[in-house]
Design a protein around this motif. Structure first.
Motif, PDB file in Angstrom:
ATOM      1  N   ILE A  14       0.797  -1.065   0.142  1.00 47.63           N
ATOM      2  CA  ILE A  14      -0.055   0.082  -0.108  1.00 47.63           C
ATOM      3  C   ILE A  14       0.895   1.168  -0.057  1.00 47.63           C
ATOM      4  CG2 ILE A  14      -1.649   1.409   1.531  1.00 47.63           C
ATOM      5  CD1 ILE A  14      -2.749  -1.446   2.222  1.00 47.63           C
ATOM      6  N   THR A  18       1.151   4.228  -2.855  1.00 43.37           N
ATOM      7  CA  THR A  18       0.744   5.669  -2.297  1.00 43.37           C
ATOM      8  C   THR A  18       1.952   6.750  -2.848  1.00 43.37           C
ATOM      9  OG1 THR A  18      -0.347   4.945  -0.497  1.00 43.37           O
ATOM     10  CG2 THR A  18       0.650   7.031  -0.588  1.00 43.37           C
ATOM     11  N   CYS A  19       2.964   6.006  -3.002  1.00 46.70           N
ATOM     12  CA  CYS A  19       4.169   6.906  -3.411  1.00 46.70           C
ATOM     13  C   CYS A  19       3.980   7.023  -4.641  1.00 46.70           C
ATOM     14  CB  CYS A  19       5.604   6.260  -3.034  1.00 46.70           C
ATOM     15  SG  CYS A  19       6.029   5.947  -1.458  1.00 46.70           S
ATOM     16  N   ASN A  87       2.071   4.539   7.515  1.00 51.06           N
ATOM     17  CA  ASN A  87       1.712   3.339   6.914  1.00 51.06           C
ATOM     18  C   ASN A  87       2.224   2.192   7.303  1.00 51.06           C
ATOM     19  OD1 ASN A  87       0.619   1.519   4.320  1.00 51.06           O
ATOM     20  ND2 ASN A  87       2.760   1.589   4.184  1.00 51.06           N
ATOM     21  N   ASN A 220      -3.535  -0.158  -4.989  1.00 50.39           N
ATOM     22  CA  ASN A 220      -3.943   1.364  -5.675  1.00 50.39           C
ATOM     23  C   ASN A 220      -5.410   1.796  -5.279  1.00 50.39           C
ATOM     24  OD1 ASN A 220      -2.734   3.254  -7.487  1.00 50.39           O
ATOM     25  ND2 ASN A 220      -4.615   2.975  -8.767  1.00 50.39           N
ATOM     26  N   ALA A 223      -4.504   3.435  -2.100  1.00 45.36           N
ATOM     27  CA  ALA A 223      -3.669   4.779  -2.554  1.00 45.36           C
ATOM     28  C   ALA A 223      -4.590   5.940  -2.894  1.00 45.36           C
ATOM     29  CB  ALA A 223      -2.467   4.243  -3.358  1.00 45.36           C
TER      30      ALA A 223
END
Ligand code: NAP
Length: 248
Positions: A14, A18-19, A87, A220, A223
Motif C-alpha cells: 500500500i 501511495t508513493c 503506513n 492502488n 492509495a
C-alpha cells in the motif's frame, strides 16, 4: 511548487502504491523502508520515471532515533513536509490469544502503535503552524480489523489498529488549529505481500470472495483514498476514519 510527503513503509504494498500515485499527482516523496533496500530503490526509480522527486530513507518506525533521522533525511533532500502517511505496519501468523507469545504481541504493538504515534508526533512537530510549519495532512493506516476484532487470528493486531483509530480522533482535535488535518483509512483485505509474509498467500482471495464486492482490494484503491486525504480536495475533512473495504 511541488509539495513533499513522507510515506512510512513506502517501499512495498500500500505504501509503494501511495508513493507512485502521489508522485503522478505532483508530490515529492520520501520512501521509508525497514530492510528491503532494493524494493525502496526500485520505488524511487519508478517515482523518478514519472517525473517526480524521491528519496529512500531507511529506518524502523518503532525506534525514536530512526524516526527523527528519517524525517531529517526527507526534509534535507526534498524540503519541508506537507503530508505524512503513517503506513508501516506488521501483522502476525493466525493464532488465538491463548497461544500468543509476548514477543509476538510486543512486536505488533511496538511497530503498529508506538511506531505510529512516534511518526505522527514527529509529523506534528514539523508541520504545526505554532512550531514554524506550514500545516499539512497526516493519514493513518488502520485496518478493518479494528472494527471486527479479528477473532481466532489476530486480536492483538486488531487492538493495535484500534489505537490508530483513537489517535485519528484525538489528534485531529489537537491539531486542527495548527493547520494539520488527521484522518485514518481502514483497508479491508488488500492484495499485498503481507499475507504471504505470514504464511497465508491465499487469504485475500478467500476473504475477498465473501465481501459484498466479491474480491480483495488493490493497493492502488487504497492509495486513491490516501492521496485524496493528502490533497486540498479533502480540505474540510479531519477526524474521519474511512472504510475502504469492498463493503466488508
Ligand atoms: P507490506 O506489503 O507487508 O509492506 C510493509 C511495508 O512496511 C514495507 O515497506 C516494509 O519495509 C515496511 N515496514 C515493516 N515494518 C517496518 C518498520 N518497523 N519500520 C519501517 N518500515 C517497516 O504491507 P501492506 O499490506 O502494504 O500494509 C501496509 C499497512 O496497511 C499496514 O499498516 C497494514 O497493517 C495495513 N493494512 C493492510 C491490509 C492488507 O490486507 N494488506 C489490510 C488492512 C490494513 P521492508 O520491506 O523494508 O521490510
Amino acid at each position: 511548487m511541488s509539495k513533499t510527503i513522507l510515506v512510512t513503509g513506502g517501499s512495498r504494498g500500500i505504501g509503494r502504491a501511495t508513493c507512485l500515485l502521489a508522485a503522478q499527482r505532483g508530490w515529492s516523496v520520501g520512501v521509508n523502508y525497514l530492510k528491503d533496500k532494493a524494493a525502496a530503490q526500485s520505488a524511487v526509480a519508478e517515482v523518478e520515471r514519472s517525473g517526480a522527486k524521491a528519496v529512500a530513507v531507511a529506518g524502523d518506525v518503532s525506534s525514536e532515533s530512526d524516526v527523527i533521522a528519517m524525517f531529517e533525511a526527507t526534509t534535507k533532500a526534498l524540503g519541508a513536509l506537507d503530508g505524512v502517511v503513517v503506513n508501516a505496519g506488521v501483522a502476525a501468523t493466525s493464532s488465538r490469544l491463548v497461544d500468543m507469545s509476548v514477543e509476538r504481541m510486543r512486536k505488533v504493538f511496538d511497530v503498529n502503535v508506538l511506531g505510529a504515534y512516534l511518526v505522527a508526533r514527529e509529523a506534528a512537530r514539523r508541520m504545526n503552524k505554532s512550531r514554524g510549519g506550514n500545516g499539512g495532512s497526516i493519514v493513518l493506516i488502520s485496518s478493518v480489523a479494528s472494527r471486527i476484532g479479528a477473532p481466532d487470528t489476530y486480536v492483538d493486531y486488531a487492538g493495535s489498529k484500534a489505537a490508530v483509530d483513537a489517535m485519528a480522533l484525538g489528534l485531529s482535535k489537537e491539531l486542527g488549529r495548527e493547520g494539520v488535518r488527521v484522518n485514518a483509512i481502514r483497508p479491508g483485505v488488500i492484495e499485498t505481500e503481507i499475507h504471504a509474509t505470514y504464511g497465508e498467500p491465499e487469504r485475500p482471495y478467500k476473504i475477498g470472495a465473501s465481501t459484498p464486492l466479491g474480491r480483495p482490494g488493490t493497493a492502488n484503491e487504497i492509495a486513491e483514498a490516501i492521496v485524496w486525504l493528502l490533497s486540498d480536495a479533502s480540505s474540510y475533512v479531519t477526524g474521519a476514519i474511512i472504510d475502504v473495504t469492498g463493503g466488508r
